[in-house]
Design an enzyme around this catalytic site. Structure first.
Site, PDB file in Angstrom:
ATOM      1  N   CYS A  11       0.816  -1.213   0.000  1.00 26.26           N
ATOM      2  CA  CYS A  11       0.000   0.000   0.000  1.00 26.26           C
ATOM      3  C   CYS A  11       0.854   1.270   0.000  1.00 26.26           C
ATOM      4  CB  CYS A  11      -0.974  -0.036   1.179  1.00 26.26           C
ATOM      5  SG  CYS A  11      -2.347   1.140   1.016  1.00 26.26           S
ATOM      6  N   HIS A  32      -2.996  -5.749   2.631  1.00 25.61           N
ATOM      7  CA  HIS A  32      -2.373  -5.464   3.927  1.00 25.61           C
ATOM      8  C   HIS A  32      -1.966  -6.742   4.676  1.00 25.61           C
ATOM      9  CE1 HIS A  32      -2.405  -1.116   4.226  1.00 25.61           C
ATOM     10  NE2 HIS A  32      -3.568  -1.101   3.601  1.00 25.61           N
TER      11      HIS A  32
END
Length: 243
Positions: free
Chosen positions: A94, A193
């Protein structure tokens, strides 16, 4: 054999349990009796990239990314770029993914220049792309990868990069072109994630094998009992296919 992992900015870039990916890699190496060390390198700590075999960068919010920029300039940027070009293995999640690119432009036009190690850029939007999602991984023969994404930035790949795979459910890089993540040399970038490697043991081993073979040549990883991990993967895969 030994693998030396550098965890970049572990105290700042750790959204949604991203350090769980590092724990997962440690465990999978330990279970195979492969030595592993993890060193955190944060703001103010010099980076000597030649000392490490695998680099991990987690996710962070816009403010946290901005805090890191002054520290990244100069020697750290040069070390990261040199390590990438030298074929060292990176896993960037990310915000860490975005930071390897050229810049992030906010939805109201403010531009934040990043390190430019990879030919990609990110444009912020008011609407967030959030939720469990699923994508293919080309290097795993098109197997599905499940994860969790939460980002307002839309990332676009430039020359020399290819996506990790194609989005099956969710948004991926930008919610427009159906692509997820980026691959360049031995760099793996994704919006997924902390649950990425624990729920996708085949991908975890692929990344570890990439790092080990860069250091030692051909390596065969002993099989592990991944029953629990694969059950978690299959549960999420079924759930996403039903939506």
């Amino acid at each position: 054999m030994e693998l030396k992992i550098c965890h970049l900015f572990p105290d700042i870039l750790n959204l949604y349990g991203d350090r769980g990916n590092v724990v997962c890699m440690q465990k999978r190496l330990n279970w195979r009796s492969i030595d592993v060390s993890v060193t955190g390198v944060s703001i103010g700590t010099p980076l000597k990239a030649a000392d490490y075999d695998l680099f991990f960068i987690g996710g962070g919010q816009d403010f946290e990314q901005e805090v890191l920029l002054s520290d990244l300039k100069g020697e750290k940027t040069a070390e990261i770029k040199a390590a990438i070009e030298d074929g060292k293995t990176f896993l960037a999640i990310c915000g860490g993914y975005q930071m390897l690119g050229a810049y992030y432009k906010t939805w109201d036009g403010q531009q934040c220049d990043f390190i430019g190690a990879l030919d990609l850029y990110t444009i912020g939007h008011k609407d967030r792309m959030i939720g469990n999602y699923m994508f293919t991984c080309d290097e795993l023969g098109g197997q599905s990868v499940v994860g969790f994404e939460n980002h307002s930035g839309k990332t676009y790949l430039g020359s020399g990069l290819r996506p990790i795979g194609r989005v099956l459910s969710g948004y991926g890089n930008n919610g427009e072109d159906g692509m997820e993540g980026a691959r360049y040399k031995n760099v793996f970038c994704t919006y997924s994630h902390g649950c990425l490697l624990p729920k996708n043991p085949v991908l975890a081993d692929h990344i570890l094998k990439t790092a080990l073979e860069r250091k030692y040549g051909s390596v065969d990883l002993a099989p592990l009992d991944d029953g629990v991990e694969l059950a978690a993967h299959s549960y999420m895969e079924r759930r996403l296919k039903s939506t």
